[in-house]
Scaffold this active site. Structure first.
Site, PDB file in Angstrom:
ATOM      1  N   HIS A  82      -0.792  -4.576  -1.000  1.00 39.56           N
ATOM      2  CA  HIS A  82      -1.802  -5.470  -0.990  1.00 39.56           C
ATOM      3  C   HIS A  82      -2.662  -5.201  -2.474  1.00 39.56           C
ATOM      4  O   HIS A  82      -3.743  -5.599  -2.598  1.00 39.56           O
ATOM      5  CB  HIS A  82      -2.882  -5.635   0.043  1.00 39.56           C
ATOM      6  CG  HIS A  82      -3.395  -4.269   0.212  1.00 39.56           C
ATOM      7  ND1 HIS A  82      -3.927  -3.887   1.696  1.00 39.56           N
ATOM      8  CD2 HIS A  82      -3.978  -3.443  -0.557  1.00 39.56           C
ATOM      9  CE1 HIS A  82      -4.305  -2.775   1.416  1.00 39.56           C
ATOM     10  NE2 HIS A  82      -4.509  -2.289   0.256  1.00 39.56           N
ATOM     11  N   GLU A  91      -2.450   3.756   4.442  1.00 36.67           N
ATOM     12  CA  GLU A  91      -2.200   2.252   4.798  1.00 36.67           C
ATOM     13  C   GLU A  91      -1.217   1.728   5.538  1.00 36.67           C
ATOM     14  O   GLU A  91      -1.004   1.040   6.141  1.00 36.67           O
ATOM     15  CB  GLU A  91      -2.411   1.516   3.243  1.00 36.67           C
ATOM     16  CG  GLU A  91      -3.926   1.320   3.006  1.00 36.67           C
ATOM     17  CD  GLU A  91      -3.875   0.767   1.441  1.00 36.67           C
ATOM     18  OE1 GLU A  91      -5.206   0.481   0.956  1.00 36.67           O
ATOM     19  OE2 GLU A  91      -2.709   0.391   1.018  1.00 36.67           O
ATOM     20  N   HIS A 132     -11.764  -2.859   2.048  1.00 36.49           N
ATOM     21  CA  HIS A 132     -11.936  -1.318   1.130  1.00 36.49           C
ATOM     22  C   HIS A 132     -13.539  -1.440   0.808  1.00 36.49           C
ATOM     23  O   HIS A 132     -13.892  -1.450  -0.404  1.00 36.49           O
ATOM     24  CB  HIS A 132     -11.327  -1.660  -0.174  1.00 36.49           C
ATOM     25  CG  HIS A 132      -9.681  -1.931  -0.014  1.00 36.49           C
ATOM     26  ND1 HIS A 132      -9.141  -2.837   0.493  1.00 36.49           N
ATOM     27  CD2 HIS A 132      -8.650  -0.983   0.044  1.00 36.49           C
ATOM     28  CE1 HIS A 132      -7.760  -2.479   0.783  1.00 36.49           C
ATOM     29  NE2 HIS A 132      -7.492  -1.738   0.311  1.00 36.49           N
ATOM     30  N   HIS A 190       0.784   5.695  -2.465  1.00 37.66           N
ATOM     31  CA  HIS A 190      -0.260   5.536  -3.648  1.00 37.66           C
ATOM     32  C   HIS A 190      -1.256   6.577  -3.337  1.00 37.66           C
ATOM     33  O   HIS A 190      -1.813   6.605  -2.119  1.00 37.66           O
ATOM     34  CB  HIS A 190      -0.434   4.237  -4.088  1.00 37.66           C
ATOM     35  CG  HIS A 190      -1.260   3.545  -3.088  1.00 37.66           C
ATOM     36  ND1 HIS A 190      -0.941   2.997  -1.809  1.00 37.66           N
ATOM     37  CD2 HIS A 190      -2.760   2.830  -3.241  1.00 37.66           C
ATOM     38  CE1 HIS A 190      -1.578   2.455  -0.997  1.00 37.66           C
ATOM     39  NE2 HIS A 190      -2.890   2.007  -2.087  1.00 37.66           N
TER      40      HIS A 190
END
Ligand code: DHB
Ligand code: FE
Length: 285
Positions: free
Chosen positions: A12, A241, A59, A194
């Site tokens: 995303h 995530e 977030h 990431h």
């Protein structure tokens, strides 16, 4: 009866949405990523759901760090696109499906998943970028209603991968018990590897990512057995995530068919992937 027709796992990364909004998808940096999406987008357009249950994380945009629900669900008629500091994306607001949301709340609470209920919620890139990956040109409205399901992946202690998988299984049972004839898609968003800050900023782990892409279809129990520390160690601090993919997988049948997958490094600071699975039981040959 409602039925899960397909499941989509997708990164995303906010700049994927920005590239689309700014007409940069043919730029050399972005073209390989968007070319990789094409077969999945065509198939999804031919298999349009009535509702998408989108498992994502906020977030610290709509839900501040002063209140971090482990699991939450939106029950609203509609959800505004969040302003993440650069103005709201010029994409449609998201239409909800309060009846399915409330059914999920009841069934999940009865099964021991005590979800936080959000009657008002702005949705950030965690939800809108996957919608854009699904449907690049929505026009005035997205092609289906949405039930947002939120998972805390940003503040310790994140839920375990096993708990996410179990939540997905409970969501799958609840959808199957919804009385209306609805075609439902389930999105598991975020990942792959990431890390955005700290001494390992920029960390990517293709070996782990490829293992995960295989196992999410064939051996999700293996992924559900990993600890949060293993996720962060192997996939980076934001790579955790990926536990949200297990919610999607849990809502699907034990046997699923891969329609298409793609993996591209980098999109911004992230190993970006998409994996689309057909949930319909294969016919015997
Ligand atoms: C990036 C990736 C994310 O998952 C996110 O939430 C924000 C930024 C990135 O790679 O830039
Ligand atoms: Fe993210």
């Amino acid at each position: 009866m409602a039925e899960v027709i397909w499941g989509l796992a997708t990164s995303h990364v906010p700049s994927i949405g920005a590239a689309m909004d700014r007409g940069k998808t043919e730029d050399p940096y972005w073209k390989p990523l968007f070319d990789g999406y094409r077969p999945a987008r065509e198939w999804m357009a031919e298999h349009r759901p009535d509702v998408a249950v989108i498992v994502y994380n906020d977030h610290a945009n709509a839900v501040g760090l002063e209140m971090v629900p482990t699991f939450a669900i939106g029950t609203a008629d509609s959800y505004r696109v969040a302003d993440e500091g650069f103005g709201r994306r010029a994409v449609p607001d998201v239409v909800g499906h309060p009846e399915l949301s409330l059914h999920l709340v009841e069934q999940l609470v009865d099964e021991g998943f005590d979800l936080t209920v959000c009657q008002e919620l702005d949705v950030d890139h965690g939800l809108t970028v996957p919608l854009s990956i699904f449907c690049p040109e929505p026009g005035d409205a997205w092609p289906c209603a949405v039930v947002p399901v939120l998972v805390n992946v940003i503040q310790y202690p994140q839920p375990t991968a096993a708990r996410c998988y179990a939540l997905g299984q409970a969501i799958g049972r609840a959808i199957a018990g919804f009385p209306d004839d609805l075609k439902v898609a389930v999105f598991g968003t975020g990942g792959m590897s990431h890390q955005l800050a700290g001494s390992r900023a920029g960390y990517i782990n293709p070996t782990f990512d490829h293992m995960y892409l295989e196992a999410i279809q064939a051996d999700p129990e293996k992924l559900a057995a990993l600890t949060r520390e293993e996720y962060i160690d192997q996939a980076g601090s934001e790579g955790i995530e990926l536990i949200m993919w297990l919610v999607m997988r849990g809502a699907m049948n034990p046997e699923i068919t891969k329609v298409h997958s793609t993996y591209h490094v980098p999109a911004s600071n992230t190993a970006a992937a998409l994996a689309l699975f057909d949930n319909r039981v294969p016919r015997p040959a």
